[in-house]
Scaffold this motif. Structure first.
Motif, mmCIF file in Angstrom:
data_model
loop_
_atom_site.group_PDB
_atom_site.id
_atom_site.type_symbol
_atom_site.label_atom_id
_atom_site.label_comp_id
_atom_site.label_asym_id
_atom_site.label_seq_id
_atom_site.Cartn_x
_atom_site.Cartn_y
_atom_site.Cartn_z
ATOM 1 N N ARG A 1 4.778 -1.489 -6.786
ATOM 2 C CA ARG A 1 3.888 -2.520 -6.246
ATOM 3 C C ARG A 1 4.167 -2.744 -4.762
ATOM 4 N N ARG B 1 5.623 -0.667 -2.657
ATOM 5 C CA ARG B 1 5.232 0.532 -1.894
ATOM 6 C C ARG B 1 3.729 0.576 -1.655
ATOM 7 N N ALA B 2 2.973 0.059 -2.619
ATOM 8 C CA ALA B 2 1.514 0.045 -2.489
ATOM 9 C C ALA B 2 1.037 -1.126 -1.627
ATOM 10 N N LEU C 1 -1.820 1.019 -10.878
ATOM 11 C CA LEU C 1 -0.908 1.663 -9.926
ATOM 12 C C LEU C 1 -1.286 3.123 -9.689
ATOM 13 N N ASP C 2 -2.407 3.556 -10.273
ATOM 14 C CA ASP C 2 -2.937 4.911 -10.113
ATOM 15 C C ASP C 2 -1.963 5.974 -10.627
#
Length: 75
Positions: free
Chosen positions: A19, A21-22, A63-64
């Motif tokens: 999370r 990092r995104a 989160l893909d």
């Protein structure tokens, strides 16, 4: 109960890291995944030890990531 009890303790830390990092806030990830922010917070802090497969799938999708990869990252 969770179908994946052995990864739940590590899953929270993994979700938190992914999370961040995104660049997502807890509220954004939770809303997009269709879960409460309180549930996400409890998972990330290790206070939640059970999570349904539906929630796991929603988090992974948001989160893909494919669910198997999310679980593998949490091992």
């Amino acid at each position: 109960p969770s179908a994946f009890p052995s990864v739940i303790p590590h899953l929270g830390r993994t979700v938190l890291e992914l999370r961040r990092r995104a660049g997502l806030r807890q509220s954004s990830l939770a809303a997009t995944a269709g879960i409460s922010r309180a549930t996400l917070s409890a998972l990330e802090t290790g206070k939640r030890t059970h999570l349904s497969v539906v929630y796991l799938e929603r988090l992974a999708h948001t989160l893909d990531l494919p669910l198997p990869l999310l679980l593998a990252l949490a091992e």
